[in-house]
Design a protein around this motif. Sequence first.
Motif, PDB file in Angstrom:
ATOM      1  N   UNK A 164       0.832  -1.207   0.000  1.00  0.00           N
ATOM      2  CA  UNK A 164       0.000   0.000   0.000  1.00  0.00           C
ATOM      3  C   UNK A 164       0.869   1.260   0.000  1.00  0.00           C
ATOM      4  N   UNK A 165       1.981   1.222   0.709  1.00  0.00           N
ATOM      5  CA  UNK A 165       2.924   2.340   0.685  1.00  0.00           C
ATOM      6  C   UNK A 165       3.457   2.540  -0.723  1.00  0.00           C
ATOM      7  N   UNK A 212      -4.726   3.614   4.595  1.00  0.00           N
ATOM      8  CA  UNK A 212      -4.445   4.883   5.269  1.00  0.00           C
ATOM      9  C   UNK A 212      -2.973   4.986   5.648  1.00  0.00           C
ATOM     10  N   UNK A 213      -2.381   3.884   6.060  1.00  0.00           N
ATOM     11  CA  UNK A 213      -0.949   3.882   6.374  1.00  0.00           C
ATOM     12  C   UNK A 213      -0.130   4.179   5.124  1.00  0.00           C
ATOM     13  N   UNK A 214      -0.540   3.580   4.006  1.00  0.00           N
ATOM     14  CA  UNK A 214       0.144   3.845   2.744  1.00  0.00           C
ATOM     15  C   UNK A 214       0.061   5.301   2.357  1.00  0.00           C
ATOM     16  N   UNK A 261      -1.204   8.990  13.260  1.00  0.00           N
ATOM     17  CA  UNK A 261      -2.405   8.918  12.433  1.00  0.00           C
ATOM     18  C   UNK A 261      -3.362   7.880  13.026  1.00  0.00           C
ATOM     19  N   UNK A 262      -4.629   7.987  12.663  1.00  0.00           N
ATOM     20  CA  UNK A 262      -5.606   6.986  13.078  1.00  0.00           C
ATOM     21  C   UNK A 262      -6.775   7.021  12.100  1.00  0.00           C
ATOM     22  N   UNK A 263      -7.148   5.848  11.606  1.00  0.00           N
ATOM     23  CA  UNK A 263      -8.350   5.763  10.783  1.00  0.00           C
ATOM     24  C   UNK A 263      -9.586   5.875  11.660  1.00  0.00           C
ATOM     25  N   UNK A 264      -9.555   5.156  12.783  1.00  0.00           N
ATOM     26  CA  UNK A 264     -10.702   5.117  13.692  1.00  0.00           C
ATOM     27  C   UNK A 264     -10.205   5.109  15.140  1.00  0.00           C
ATOM     28  N   UNK A 323      -5.277  13.447   5.077  1.00  0.00           N
ATOM     29  CA  UNK A 323      -5.769  12.073   4.989  1.00  0.00           C
ATOM     30  C   UNK A 323      -7.295  12.066   5.006  1.00  0.00           C
ATOM     31  N   UNK A 324      -7.912  11.203   4.218  1.00  0.00           N
ATOM     32  CA  UNK A 324      -9.372  11.182   4.142  1.00  0.00           C
ATOM     33  C   UNK A 324     -10.010  10.513   5.352  1.00  0.00           C
ATOM     34  N   UNK A 325     -11.277  10.832   5.587  1.00  0.00           N
ATOM     35  CA  UNK A 325     -12.078  10.124   6.579  1.00  0.00           C
ATOM     36  C   UNK A 325     -12.570   8.826   5.949  1.00  0.00           C
TER      37      UNK A 325
END
Length: 334
Positions: free
Chosen positions: A32-33, A197-199, A232-235, A313-315
């Motif tokens: 993904x990165x 999201x990490x990528x 960072x955090x997605x959730x 970064x997107x939600x």
Amino acid sequence: MTQEYAANQPQGFKNYIENVAIVGVSGNVGKFITEELLRTGKHKVTAITREDSTNILPSGVIVAKVDYNNQSSLVDALRGQDALVITMSVMAPPGQQNRLIEAAATAGVPWVLPNEFGGDPFNKEISKDIFIGEPKAKCRDYIEELGKSSWIAIACGFWYEFSLGGGPDRYGFDFNKHTVTLMDGGNIKICTSTWPQCGRAVAKVLSLKVLPDTEGDNSPVLVNYKNGCVYISSFTINQNDMLDSVLRVTGMKLSDFKVTHTTAKEHYQSGLQLFQKGNMHGFGRLLYARCFFPESNGNFAASKDLHNDILGLPTEDLDEFTKIGIQMSEKGSY
């Protein structure tokens, strides 16, 4: 330390990251990165692979085959690189990351993103209890000791879809048996991020300018994170939030699941006992359970400013990735 500016640098200074080498291009987060770096159109991506590797790599990736027992081959592969991103299993051979760090220093690679995709590296209590914190800290210290490269850690929490679908020793769910183990009522919130999201985060960080252009330039720059951490955090959710998402995605009812209750500390101790007997399932259990301790847990968003907005970064949609995690469980692809 005096702030430096791009306008004051000698001729030939490059205020951007162009050449990026990645260890683990085909791995869980590495792919993904790689995809996100290529998508920017700003980077030349080199995959550092073993000589006997047969992995099929994305189009556009440069391949550099190396022999980890021959340090000069690592140095040669890293010459001319602006950044090195290391992604590898915690079960990778001891010393492998240090050899890469040494090679990066010898080759003059200015930026290294070490194998730091997890919780807050500066939470000393958790780092000690999960056993992998001290070795990671030693790698960061070694980069500074060599004095040729700077490091940036990515704190993203556990990978959400991987952790949800990976069995009861992770986020507590066993989708084959329709069971879930809730720790402390399932009420402790943690930070967790998806692989995409990490990528995106890594690609966004490495797409920043290295230095401000001039004194009046207040845009985010790479040097702001020098020898530090990007959070960072997605959730930011708890187990009950995960369970609610599972029920929405599957259409099942809570009564369809057998719910077992324990505490995070009890779960951690049971994992520790298994691990001390050589059972690696115990390591996974203690690793995850420690993140849910009530007084010191994996919710670094409660004490640190997340960089999601700064990086653009997107939600994300929780249910979308819950579905992916369940599908991974069904396929056994975790």
